[in-house]
Design a protein around this motif. Sequence first.
Motif, short mmCIF file in Angstrom:
data_model
loop_
_atom_site.label_atom_id
_atom_site.label_comp_id
_atom_site.label_asym_id
_atom_site.label_seq_id
_atom_site.Cartn_x
_atom_site.Cartn_y
_atom_site.Cartn_z
N GLU A 1 19.66 -2.70 40.24
CA GLU A 1 19.49 -3.12 38.84
C GLU A 1 20.25 -2.20 37.90
O GLU A 1 20.93 -2.62 36.96
CB GLU A 1 18.01 -3.11 38.46
CG GLU A 1 17.33 -4.45 38.74
CD GLU A 1 15.89 -4.44 38.31
OE1 GLU A 1 15.59 -3.80 37.28
OE2 GLU A 1 15.08 -5.06 39.03
N LYS A 2 20.08 -0.89 38.18
CA LYS A 2 20.76 0.08 37.31
C LYS A 2 22.27 -0.06 37.40
O LYS A 2 22.99 0.04 36.42
CB LYS A 2 20.33 1.51 37.69
CG LYS A 2 18.96 1.84 37.18
CD LYS A 2 18.64 3.30 37.39
CE LYS A 2 17.28 3.61 36.81
NZ LYS A 2 16.87 4.99 37.08
N LYS B 1 27.45 -4.03 33.69
CA LYS B 1 27.41 -4.90 32.50
C LYS B 1 27.84 -4.11 31.26
O LYS B 1 28.64 -4.58 30.43
CB LYS B 1 25.98 -5.45 32.35
CG LYS B 1 25.70 -6.19 31.07
CD LYS B 1 26.24 -7.60 31.14
CE LYS B 1 25.75 -8.49 30.02
NZ LYS B 1 26.02 -8.03 28.70
N GLU B 2 27.32 -2.87 31.17
CA GLU B 2 27.63 -2.02 30.02
C GLU B 2 29.14 -1.73 29.97
O GLU B 2 29.77 -1.83 28.93
CB GLU B 2 26.84 -0.72 30.14
CG GLU B 2 26.89 0.16 28.91
CD GLU B 2 26.15 1.47 29.14
OE1 GLU B 2 25.11 1.48 29.81
OE2 GLU B 2 26.66 2.51 28.66
N LEU B 3 29.66 -1.42 31.15
CA LEU B 3 31.11 -1.12 31.20
C LEU B 3 31.94 -2.35 30.87
O LEU B 3 32.95 -2.25 30.18
CB LEU B 3 31.48 -0.60 32.60
CG LEU B 3 31.10 0.85 32.88
CD1 LEU B 3 31.36 1.18 34.34
CD2 LEU B 3 31.88 1.80 31.99
N GLU B 4 31.47 -3.48 31.36
CA GLU B 4 32.20 -4.73 31.07
C GLU B 4 32.18 -5.02 29.58
O GLU B 4 33.18 -5.47 29.01
CB GLU B 4 31.60 -5.90 31.86
CG GLU B 4 32.10 -5.95 33.29
CD GLU B 4 31.40 -7.05 34.10
OE1 GLU B 4 30.42 -7.62 33.59
OE2 GLU B 4 31.85 -7.29 35.24
N ASP B 5 30.99 -4.76 28.97
CA ASP B 5 30.87 -4.97 27.52
C ASP B 5 31.83 -4.05 26.76
O ASP B 5 32.52 -4.47 25.82
CB ASP B 5 29.44 -4.73 27.04
CG ASP B 5 28.50 -5.86 27.47
OD1 ASP B 5 29.04 -6.90 27.92
OD2 ASP B 5 27.28 -5.69 27.36
N ILE B 6 31.85 -2.80 27.19
CA ILE B 6 32.74 -1.83 26.51
C ILE B 6 34.19 -2.27 26.67
O ILE B 6 34.98 -2.26 25.74
CB ILE B 6 32.52 -0.40 27.08
CG1 ILE B 6 31.14 0.11 26.68
CG2 ILE B 6 33.62 0.56 26.59
CD1 ILE B 6 30.74 1.41 27.36
#
Lengths: 133, 365
Positions: free
Chosen positions: B18-19, B25-30
């Motif tokens: 999950e982490k 996901k966070e990296l993709e968003d950035i």
Amino acid sequence: MPKRILIVDDNDDFRKVIRQYLEMQNLGLVIQEAKSGELGIARALHTPPDVVLMDVRLPGINGIDAAMRIKDNAPGCDVIILTMFETEEFKKGYGKGDIAAFIGKSDIYDRLMPALKRCLFSSRKKLVRVCDL
Amino acid sequence: MPLDFKKRKKPDSRGADEKLRALVKELEDIKFILDRYAIVAVTDGEGKFIHVNDRFCKISKFTRRELIGQDHGTVNAQHHPESFIRNLWQTVRRGKVWHGEMCHRAKDGSLFWMDTIVIPFLDPSQSPYQYIFICHDISVRKEMEKAVQALPQRIIQAQEEDHKKMSREIHDDLGQSLATLKMLIQAHQADVTRRHGCRPMGSYQKIITYLDTIIDKTRSLAAGLQPSILEVLGPTAALKALINEFRYKKGMRIHFSCVPLEQFAFQAEVINLYRIIQEALTNIVRHAGATHIDIRLRKFKNSLRIHVQDNGCGLYKDDKPNGSPAGLGFSTMRERARLLGGNLEVMSSPKGGTSLAVEIPIRLR
């Protein structure tokens, strides 16, 4: 044979007044006109003048260069510069050239005829140094 | 702050997936945000592209395939000095972030400017192993800056053109008409004298004298707007005339030496050179209280060096140290020097007078 004078000046009124003034002198002159240096050179090539009355600042070639071109083709012709420029430096700048006289346009009435007669009728043409005028 | 991804702790086994997903996901968003709003390129430790985003491809006009594996110098415009590029790489290789404005060259040869941040990625030993370039296109701003910088020069040029036109009209048209009028009056005066057999009244002479005064004023006005001697006789004669005017009218002792300027071609109208010296002389007369001026114009390699030195009170009455003042028309003189492709320096000391040095590029005609 009548003497030929070529007036080169881009100001129509000025050429007209000079023509009238010369005609008033009853010297039997044939007077031609040109409103640019290039036209003056062409006229002089066709009919070499005895004296050219030349303005300095003209559209296209300047009056001094045009005068030298005319003299190249007609070495016996005298050039009198008529100009609104009147600084000593200007006279010095061109005084050494083969120019018979350098006359400010505001002094024409007093100076033109003596200079012109000297060019036309002097038995021994001599160049008049600008600084002597 | 350099990015130190390799130092991140590995996630615990519980909920690791999950982490990891959240992190991805966070990296993709950035990455999404970066790609949307910035021009991004990543190079390896050697400075070779390993990633470029679409915006980088678009602005550089290279395809991704053409860039990947190539050195960052592929888009180097050769605009900056070597020291600038060296400083960039030295900074990031030390693990520091570099920020600056860089000019690049696109595939089609056109130039573009980017505000650039270069962030090194550090390995566990704190050595950079790759670099991310995050950039913004500032080409439009740079163009505007360039236009603003050139504005004073354009104003000067426009002003000179206007002056030239007005001077010609005054000198050739108005002045010539006045001279013609004078001649007509003189002819009329002679005619009256001839007809009446006596000299006419003195009113003719008064008119002629007054006309002469107007003609002189017309000539001075035209010469003030544009020194016609410059156009007809050339710069050397025009400068000599200018110097003589200051010698005789202002009573200055001036030593003047000048190489013949007619042999040189300048980057801009030679009137700018004339105006610099004219303005320098005017300043000296008005403000310096000098008694002696030394003016030299010399050729040095591919430049013309102009030096104007006076023995006046200097520019700084409050004993400020040497420097380069902005007032007293110096900014206009400086812009004129720039127009000619050169530079102008003014040095002054309270007792040492003022020294003006101009160096402008020339080429032989």
